[in-house]
Design a protein around this motif. Structure first.
Motif, short mmCIF file in Angstrom:
data_model
loop_
_atom_site.label_atom_id
_atom_site.label_comp_id
_atom_site.label_asym_id
_atom_site.label_seq_id
_atom_site.Cartn_x
_atom_site.Cartn_y
_atom_site.Cartn_z
N ASP A 294 0.83 -1.21 0.00
CA ASP A 294 0.00 0.00 0.00
C ASP A 294 0.86 1.26 0.00
O ASP A 294 0.62 2.20 -0.78
N PRO A 303 -1.75 4.78 -9.19
CA PRO A 303 -2.06 3.46 -9.74
C PRO A 303 -3.08 3.57 -10.88
O PRO A 303 -3.92 4.46 -10.88
N PHE A 305 -6.37 2.98 -12.73
CA PHE A 305 -7.70 2.74 -12.18
C PHE A 305 -8.22 1.35 -12.53
O PHE A 305 -9.00 0.78 -11.77
N LYS A 308 -4.80 -1.41 -11.32
CA LYS A 308 -4.30 -1.07 -9.98
C LYS A 308 -2.77 -1.10 -9.88
O LYS A 308 -2.22 -0.87 -8.81
N LYS A 309 -2.08 -1.36 -10.98
CA LYS A 309 -0.62 -1.35 -10.96
C LYS A 309 -0.10 0.09 -11.06
O LYS A 309 -0.75 0.93 -11.68
N GLN A 323 -9.96 9.78 -13.47
CA GLN A 323 -9.19 8.58 -13.21
C GLN A 323 -8.09 8.44 -14.26
O GLN A 323 -8.25 8.88 -15.40
#
Length: 479
Positions: A294, A303, A305, A308-309, A323
């Motif tokens: 985190d 990251p 959207f 999430k990387k 986003q």
């Protein structure tokens, strides 16, 4: 096992006076001022290493006093603050004359020369703090050590260093004899040049710029060095030859339980996330600091959207409704293919690309406007049913035959030939469109039909007309 002798705080007297509180961070540029972490040697405010802040020594350092070494018997070889400042430097190698001093500093990079008011002055200050960490020199700066056993181990290590004479300060001089070779670069040393000698290794000599730590290869500041196995080191890397260094608190580990990772050792209670302090099982690394997943995402950037990387520096991204996406992740929710930001339609929370929108639309014929069932014929940006995609003259379907555009409509090749061909005035047959035509007196002929009346050869540009008949030059001469 308890030690069989006692140590006191005064066993090895050292003098360290550094200014760090409130200093700016040179790494992140966001720190409001250095505040020491409760057990790490990092800043509590920005989490960057203490050494990355603009910390400095409060006064011009005598390296011997920092290491707890006695002054040499020969007074001329002692550090002389007044002489250094008078020459315009914060430090000069003792015992050199002016020309020799110029030769000595001439071997160094400009940013390494400790001239007052230059980057070299700050470089020297920082290298003293870096190469000879205060928590490697005095137990009172060790924030992790709490038990008397750990403190005694540290003091014994320092006692053994002093007893064995592992720390020392080199000196500069004219090369003492011919035929010597620099212990660093292995090149010959000239008899007239200034070299650095290390009393603990008196058979060796170095060019001033070759007198470096074996591990980090940084110039040994103020010629202070430590010896291990006939090699010279700065204090930091010498300490790491004796003990493991904790990757969390940066202190040498004195017999405590440790945790080993792929890139270092930690006190058992120090392998924590650099930011949130959570105990780490898995971890990610930024600038040698360990983070949980985190905090890693928070530290390294935005990251994506969708996946999430973390979006890496230099990666092309797309922004949509606040986003951020990887280009490959900004995709149609039907076909999953990446889409251009300007070429999609939003249906609720879904993004549908132009191709998928077209597939969803009913196919209407561009001529009869009827609904097309099955495959459609696409022409000129319009769809046609098979019956409507036909010749404008004979109505023959054109889907499986050759055709041509005639102004604003299509014709099969037969109708096109018929409407665009000319009639030969001699044989009265059609002249195919695109074929060669001979025109004379506003009449059209096949080339073979525009011939000599007598020999029937095709006429060239020059011919003779006699009694309304055409003759070639040769036949005209015989008439």
């Amino acid at each position: 096992m308890p030690l069989d002798f006692q140590f006191s705080e005064e066993d090895v007297a050292i003098i360290i006076d550094e200014a760090d509180v409130g200093q700016a961070c040179a790494q992140c540029g966001k720190c409001t001022g250095f505040v020491m972490h409760k057990w790490r040697h990092t800043c509590f405010m920005c989490r960057c290493p203490r050494i990355k802040h603009t910390i400095c020594n409060k006064r011009n350092v005598n390296i011997r006093a920092r290491l707890g070494l006695p002054e040499p018997e020969e007074k001329a070889m002692s550090f002389n603050r007044h002489a250094s400042v008078s020459a315009g430097f914060t430090w000069i190698p003792p015992g050199l004359e002016i020309e020799q001093l110029k030769q000595y500093f001439g071997r160094l990079n400009p940013e390494e020369i400790p001239k007052i008011g230059t980057a070299g002055e700050k470089y020297r200050d920082l290298q003293i703090i870096t190469q000879w960490p205060r928590h490697d020199l005095d137990v009172k700066y060790c924030r992790r050590m709490q038990t008397s056993a750990e403190k005694d181990q540290f003091k014994k290590m320092r006692y053994d260093i002093v007893r064995n004479g592992d720390f020392d300060v080199g000196f500069a001089q004219i090369c003492p004899k011919r035929g010597m070779i620099c212990a660093g670069c292995k090149l010959n040393l000239k008899a007239s040049e200034v070299v650095v000698s290390a009393p603990k290794l008196n058979v060796m000599a170095w060019h001033p710029d070759c007198f470096k730590c074996t591990t980090c290869e940084e110039p040994l500041i103020d010629l202070a060095y430590a010896v291990k196995d006939n090699k010279i080191y700065c204090g930091r890397h010498f300490g790491e030859k004796l003990k493991q260094r904790c990757g969390g608190c940066d202190e040498l580990i004195m017999g405590a339980r440790v945790e080993k990772t792929d890139d270092g050792m930690f006190h058992e209670d120090h392998h924590n996330c650099t930011k949130c302090e959570k105990k780490l099982d898995a971890y990610r690394v930024i600038n040698q600091a360990h983070y949980c997943d985190d905090c890693f995402l928070e530290q390294t950037g935005t990251p994506c959207f969708k996946c999430k990387k973390v979006i890496q520096d230099g990666e092309v991204t797309l922004e949509d409704q606040g986003q951020t996406y990887h280009v490959k992740c900004f995709a149609c929710d039907d076909c999953r293919k990446p889409i251009d930001k300007k070429k999609f339609t939003r249906r609720g929370h879904k993004k549908i690309c132009t191709d998928c929108i077209e597939k969803r639309k009913p196919k209407l014929c561009g001529k009869c406007c009827g609904r097309i069932e099955g495959d459609a014929i696409k022409f000129d940006g319009k769809l046609f049913c098979d019956g409507c995609f036909s010749c404008a003259e004979c109505r023959m379907p054109l889907s499986e035959t050759a055709y041509k555009r005639d102004e604003d409509h299509l014709c099969c090749m037969a109708c096109y030939e018929r409407s665009h061909s000319k009639t030969c005035s001699e044989c009265r047959e059609l002249i195919s469109a695109g074929s060669r035509i001979v025109t004379h007196e506003s009449k059209n002929y096949h080339p073979k039909c525009f011939a000599c009346t007598k020999c029937h050869g095709e006429l060239e540009k020059r011919f003779t007309i006699c009694d309304g008949k055409r003759y070639c030059k040769a036949c005209a001469a015989k008439i």
